[in-house]
Design a protein around this motif. Structure first.
Motif, mmCIF file in Angstrom:
data_model
loop_
_atom_site.group_PDB
_atom_site.id
_atom_site.type_symbol
_atom_site.label_atom_id
_atom_site.label_comp_id
_atom_site.label_asym_id
_atom_site.label_seq_id
_atom_site.Cartn_x
_atom_site.Cartn_y
_atom_site.Cartn_z
ATOM 1 N N GLU A 222 -65.006 -44.522 -30.308
ATOM 2 C CA GLU A 222 -65.827 -43.843 -30.096
ATOM 3 C C GLU A 222 -66.460 -43.175 -31.898
ATOM 4 O OE1 GLU A 222 -67.264 -43.124 -27.624
ATOM 5 O OE2 GLU A 222 -65.943 -44.356 -25.933
ATOM 6 N N ASP B 209 -59.083 -46.480 -29.289
ATOM 7 C CA ASP B 209 -58.707 -44.673 -30.323
ATOM 8 C C ASP B 209 -58.079 -44.335 -29.462
ATOM 9 O OD1 ASP B 209 -61.530 -43.502 -32.109
ATOM 10 O OD2 ASP B 209 -61.886 -43.767 -29.811
ATOM 11 N N GLU C 164 -53.671 -36.649 -29.742
ATOM 12 C CA GLU C 164 -53.245 -35.022 -29.451
ATOM 13 C C GLU C 164 -55.203 -34.774 -28.460
ATOM 14 O OE1 GLU C 164 -55.143 -31.735 -32.208
ATOM 15 O OE2 GLU C 164 -56.749 -32.898 -32.363
ATOM 16 N N ASP C 165 -55.781 -35.810 -28.097
ATOM 17 C CA ASP C 165 -56.691 -35.858 -26.974
ATOM 18 C C ASP C 165 -56.162 -35.818 -25.801
ATOM 19 O OD1 ASP C 165 -58.585 -35.259 -29.076
ATOM 20 O OD2 ASP C 165 -58.723 -37.361 -29.232
ATOM 21 N N ARG D 237 -60.857 -43.386 -22.959
ATOM 22 C CA ARG D 237 -60.520 -43.276 -23.488
ATOM 23 C C ARG D 237 -59.544 -42.637 -22.672
ATOM 24 N NH1 ARG D 237 -60.541 -39.419 -28.525
ATOM 25 N NH2 ARG D 237 -58.121 -40.093 -28.529
ATOM 26 N N GLY E 20 -58.130 -32.324 -28.874
ATOM 27 C CA GLY E 20 -58.958 -31.510 -30.328
ATOM 28 C C GLY E 20 -59.151 -30.259 -29.965
ATOM 29 N N ARG F 264 -66.953 -32.213 -26.381
ATOM 30 C CA ARG F 264 -66.325 -33.249 -25.498
ATOM 31 C C ARG F 264 -65.478 -32.261 -24.318
ATOM 32 N NH1 ARG F 264 -64.560 -38.024 -28.033
ATOM 33 N NH2 ARG F 264 -65.937 -39.092 -29.081
ATOM 34 N N GLU G 208 -63.333 -41.047 -37.169
ATOM 35 C CA GLU G 208 -63.501 -39.292 -36.958
ATOM 36 C C GLU G 208 -62.523 -38.555 -36.263
ATOM 37 O OE1 GLU G 208 -67.493 -38.016 -34.821
ATOM 38 O OE2 GLU G 208 -68.570 -39.989 -34.883
ATOM 39 N N GLY G 209 -61.753 -38.948 -36.967
ATOM 40 C CA GLY G 209 -60.331 -38.338 -36.552
ATOM 41 C C GLY G 209 -59.519 -37.581 -37.887
HETATM 42 C C1 CIR Z 1 -63.342 -40.227 -30.709
HETATM 43 O O1 CIR Z 1 -64.705 -40.063 -31.092
HETATM 44 O O2 CIR Z 1 -62.986 -39.642 -29.307
HETATM 45 C C2 CIR Z 1 -61.795 -40.391 -31.674
HETATM 46 N N1 CIR Z 1 -62.644 -41.519 -32.835
HETATM 47 C C3 CIR Z 1 -61.962 -39.990 -32.249
HETATM 48 C C4 CIR Z 1 -61.320 -38.197 -32.416
HETATM 49 C C5 CIR Z 1 -60.244 -37.350 -32.424
HETATM 50 N N2 CIR Z 1 -59.867 -36.611 -31.965
HETATM 51 C C6 CIR Z 1 -59.601 -35.491 -32.912
HETATM 52 O O3 CIR Z 1 -60.195 -34.881 -33.721
HETATM 53 N N3 CIR Z 1 -58.820 -34.895 -31.779
#
Ligand code: CIR
Length: 256
Positions: free
Chosen positions: A18, A61, A66-67, A86, A115, A131, A243-244
């Motif tokens: 993502e 992803d 963590e998410d 996800r 996150g 999110r 984007e991590g």
């Molecule tokens: C996303 O957009 O969900 C992943 N590509 C990146 C998630 C990064 N998560 C975080 O910083 N906790």
């Protein structure tokens, strides 16, 4: 105090991650795996007992574990991630957490990414506006009500997650990019501003007085050392393209 860190491997489909704020650029999956292995080794060196979960190649992803869950001393809460792609990441992580905590599943439809959740002592700050949805904040509060936590919604703009903008350095000190989050949200806690030339530097992972952070943010690292903490700079270039950052690649919690 023994800490456990759960990590998850880099998916073969990582390039299909993502993206919200970044343009897609070529990702070297092998290099991402090397960088992730070095990060994992550093967690071990800093005293964590590391549990490595395998990647799922159907979940681009999944390395960003963590998410998928919030872990407190008393309970773990499995999330409903904001990105529909996800949501299948959650069950395997909840299964691993069940060896360590009573795991409750978020029941509502409101989304929540780990996150967006920063815990400092008994204060739980939850970023809202990206999110994670406001209704989820109430639900987290109700899961925690037996244990005296204060849950604070924090509006964020311009950043993917709260912890893209701000992370804990010490209980009294938060590292932040204050153009994405209003420091008033953190009450009396002091703010260390990221270097203005390093807007993405707000995401660091602090273990005791050791701070893990991307090597792309040397000026902010200098500020952190000035505050009396030890920095460990890691190359996470390939994870950053997705984007991590450094918090998102582990779930760290006390062994009880
Ligand atoms: C996303 O957009 O969900 C992943 N590509 C990146 C998630 C990064 N998560 C975080 O910083 N906790």
């Amino acid at each position: 105090m023994q800490l456990i860190a759960i990590t998850r491997g880099v998916s073969q489909s990582f390039k299909a991650c993502e993206l919200t704020h970044l343009e897609r650029t070529p990702i070297d999956v092998d290099l991402a795996r090397e960088q992730h292995a070095a990060y994992t080794e550093l967690l071990r060196q800093l005293g964590c007992e590391v549990i490595e979960l395998p990647a799922d190649d159907a979940q681009p992803d999944c390395v960003f574990i963590e998410d998928t869950a919030l872990v407190f001393d008393e309970i773990a809460i499995a999330t409903v991630p904001g990105a529909p792609s996800r949501r299948d990441e959650v069950d395997p992580v909840a299964g691993a957490l069940a060896n360590h905590r009573n795991v409750v599943f978020r029941s509502g439809d409101a989304t929540l990414d780990g996150g967006d959740v920063m815990v400092i002592g008994k204060d739980v700050y939850i970023g809202v506006g990206g999110r994670s949805e406001a209704t989820a904040v109430f639900e987290v509060h109700s899961h925690l009500e037996n244990w005296d936590y204060s849950v604070h919604p924090v509006p964020i703009t311009g950043a993917l997650h709260l912890k893209t903008a701000a992370t804990r350095l010490r209980d009294d000190l938060i590292l932040a990019n204050t153009s994405w989050v209003d420091p008033a949200a953190f009450g009396e806690r002091r703010i260390l501003e990221v270097d203005p030339g390093e807007p993405m530097a707000g995401n660091v992972l602090t273990i005791g007085t050791d701070v893990i952070m991307p090597k792309s943010h040397p000026k902010t690292a200098e500020r952190i050392r000035h505050a009396g903490l030890t920095t460990h700079l890691v190359d996470v270039s390939e994870l950053q393209k997705a984007e991590g950052g450094v918090t998102c690649c582990s779930l760290i919690f006390r062994k009880v």
